[in-house]
Design a protein around this motif. Sequence first.
Motif, short mmCIF file in Angstrom:
data_model
loop_
_atom_site.label_atom_id
_atom_site.label_comp_id
_atom_site.label_asym_id
_atom_site.label_seq_id
_atom_site.Cartn_x
_atom_site.Cartn_y
_atom_site.Cartn_z
N PRO A 242 0.84 -1.21 0.00
CA PRO A 242 0.00 0.00 0.00
C PRO A 242 0.87 1.26 0.00
CG PRO A 242 -0.76 -1.58 1.64
CD PRO A 242 0.56 -2.08 1.15
N LEU A 243 0.58 2.20 -0.88
CA LEU A 243 1.42 3.38 -0.99
C LEU A 243 1.36 4.26 0.25
CD1 LEU A 243 1.11 4.48 -4.73
CD2 LEU A 243 2.43 2.64 -3.65
N ALA A 244 0.29 4.12 1.03
CA ALA A 244 0.20 4.89 2.27
C ALA A 244 1.29 4.51 3.25
CB ALA A 244 -1.17 4.68 2.91
N GLU A 245 1.89 3.33 3.07
CA GLU A 245 2.93 2.87 3.99
C GLU A 245 4.34 3.21 3.50
OE1 GLU A 245 2.33 -1.29 4.63
OE2 GLU A 245 0.25 -1.04 5.30
N LEU A 246 4.44 3.88 2.35
CA LEU A 246 5.77 4.24 1.85
C LEU A 246 6.44 5.26 2.76
CD1 LEU A 246 5.24 4.67 -2.01
CD2 LEU A 246 6.16 2.70 -0.78
N GLN A 247 7.74 5.11 2.91
CA GLN A 247 8.50 6.05 3.72
C GLN A 247 8.62 7.37 2.95
OE1 GLN A 247 12.44 4.72 4.65
NE2 GLN A 247 12.70 6.13 6.34
N PRO A 248 8.28 8.50 3.59
CA PRO A 248 8.40 9.79 2.90
C PRO A 248 9.85 10.05 2.49
CG PRO A 248 7.11 10.02 4.90
CD PRO A 248 7.75 8.66 4.95
N PRO A 249 10.08 10.56 1.30
CA PRO A 249 11.46 10.82 0.86
C PRO A 249 11.98 12.12 1.43
CG PRO A 249 9.95 11.52 -0.84
CD PRO A 249 9.09 10.90 0.24
N VAL A 250 13.28 12.27 1.39
CA VAL A 250 13.91 13.55 1.72
C VAL A 250 14.33 14.20 0.41
CG1 VAL A 250 14.71 12.78 3.97
CG2 VAL A 250 16.18 12.47 1.97
N ALA A 251 14.40 15.52 0.42
CA ALA A 251 14.74 16.25 -0.79
C ALA A 251 16.22 16.08 -1.12
CB ALA A 251 14.41 17.73 -0.63
N GLU A 252 16.52 16.09 -2.40
CA GLU A 252 17.90 16.05 -2.86
C GLU A 252 18.63 17.30 -2.37
OE1 GLU A 252 20.26 15.17 -7.07
OE2 GLU A 252 18.24 16.02 -7.08
N GLU A 253 19.79 17.11 -1.78
CA GLU A 253 20.55 18.25 -1.27
C GLU A 253 21.12 19.07 -2.42
OE1 GLU A 253 23.55 16.97 1.38
OE2 GLU A 253 22.19 15.94 2.73
N PRO A 254 21.31 20.37 -2.20
CA PRO A 254 21.89 21.21 -3.25
C PRO A 254 23.20 20.67 -3.80
CG PRO A 254 21.05 22.59 -1.49
CD PRO A 254 20.94 21.16 -1.01
N ARG A 255 24.04 20.08 -2.94
CA ARG A 255 25.32 19.57 -3.44
C ARG A 255 25.10 18.33 -4.32
NH1 ARG A 255 28.29 17.15 1.98
NH2 ARG A 255 26.82 15.47 2.44
N GLY A 256 23.99 17.58 -4.03
CA GLY A 256 23.67 16.45 -4.87
C GLY A 256 23.22 16.90 -6.25
N ILE A 257 22.47 17.99 -6.29
CA ILE A 257 22.05 18.55 -7.57
C ILE A 257 23.26 19.01 -8.36
CG2 ILE A 257 20.74 20.41 -8.67
CD1 ILE A 257 18.85 20.33 -6.25
N LEU A 258 24.20 19.67 -7.67
CA LEU A 258 25.41 20.14 -8.35
C LEU A 258 26.20 18.96 -8.91
CD1 LEU A 258 27.50 22.30 -9.08
CD2 LEU A 258 28.46 22.05 -6.78
N ARG A 259 26.33 17.89 -8.12
CA ARG A 259 27.07 16.72 -8.58
C ARG A 259 26.42 16.13 -9.82
NH1 ARG A 259 26.73 14.11 -4.29
NH2 ARG A 259 24.99 12.73 -4.78
N ARG A 260 25.07 16.05 -9.83
CA ARG A 260 24.37 15.50 -10.98
C ARG A 260 24.56 16.37 -12.21
NH1 ARG A 260 19.65 17.11 -12.12
NH2 ARG A 260 19.07 17.58 -9.98
N LEU A 261 24.48 17.68 -12.03
CA LEU A 261 24.66 18.57 -13.17
C LEU A 261 26.06 18.47 -13.75
CD1 LEU A 261 22.78 21.76 -11.92
CD2 LEU A 261 21.97 20.03 -13.51
N LEU A 262 27.04 18.30 -12.88
CA LEU A 262 28.41 18.14 -13.36
C LEU A 262 28.58 16.81 -14.07
CD1 LEU A 262 30.38 19.54 -10.30
CD2 LEU A 262 30.33 20.53 -12.60
N ASN A 263 27.97 15.76 -13.51
CA ASN A 263 28.12 14.43 -14.10
C ASN A 263 27.43 14.30 -15.44
OD1 ASN A 263 29.67 13.57 -11.96
ND2 ASN A 263 27.97 12.61 -10.87
#
Length: 359
Positions: A242-263
């Motif tokens: 059941p999707l109601a039991e899914l663990q809420p996610p945390v937001a991607e950190e700014p440094r993670g976004i930077l790493r992805r953009l660089l990659n």
Amino acid sequence: MMERLAILGAGGFIGNRAVEMLYLGGRHEVRPVVRAAQSLALASRFPLEGRVADGRDEAALAEAFQGCSSVLHAIAGDLQTIVGSIEPVYRAAQAAGVKRIVYLSSASVHGQSPAPNTTEQTPLSRRQPIAYNNAKVEAEERLLSLRQQGGVEVVILRPGIVHGPRSFWVGGFADDLLAGQAYLVDGGVGICNGIYVDNLVHAVALAIASDIADGEAYLLGDSETYSWHDLLAPVGEVLGYPLAELQPPVAEEPRGILRRLLNDGTLKGIARRFPRPIKAALKAGMREMAVSRAGAAGQGAASAPPVASLEMSLLHRCAWKLQHAKATRELGYEPVVTFPEAQRRTLAWLQFAGYPVNR
């Protein structure tokens, strides 16, 4: 006499379904074109003459397109392939005497969470935070520029999230559920600008036949308005998650976004122009992140909540239903499969594909 259609990317999710539907529809003589011979496996169920040609090999493509009046460009690949295949495909089509290219772009050229009242006339930007969007915008621009110089007609289709049997959006979510990594941002209440794969292939057939579509772009979607939760909750239900039991996610950190953009290369060109001290600081920051990730892994990071990427955060929070009024008006497009029927077929495929479906 039936017109011959070359389907470029025929081994992929959309390309293979296009082969099936257009061949079985009896109105097109279909020629699958793939990058590697093994990708013809599904198409080989039918008596078709497949071709092998890389999407950036102009000579091989020209040979593969010989005798075809239309080409469906349905290649799915990395950013370099998205942009780099445009000119070779167009030049090859021109050399082979092809009349029209139907190009599968994406509604993501307008962003994962488009602004209210977004239509095909809304200006596009190549400065979006998602590199895929920018690549698709550039691909569209290059294709239309080539059309201005050449004789091969161009029709651009912008489907939303393409779902259905074999779709990444369905199978990938099912895999994540089974692995304990699935999530929905804010419960998935945002609008999913989706389109069932058969509806998209129907639009392709209309785009091939239209007398007024040359040089035009068309947004495409299902008739119904539904959320991400509406799309994916039945998948969780049949798998016993059941999707109601899914663990809420945390937001991607700014440094993670930077790493992805660089990659992914988004900042590559800009970074070349950075002063040396800034380049050094970026490299140091990347090293620090690598050390941090290694430490987290050693402390049981597998139990941490899932991290919602920027792309998924934007998609799951979308508040605007893109309209396909232009496609209806000019192509005669109306979805041929309803959302409930699409759901039924997709859940049946999960069982067929061997997922542990509740019976």
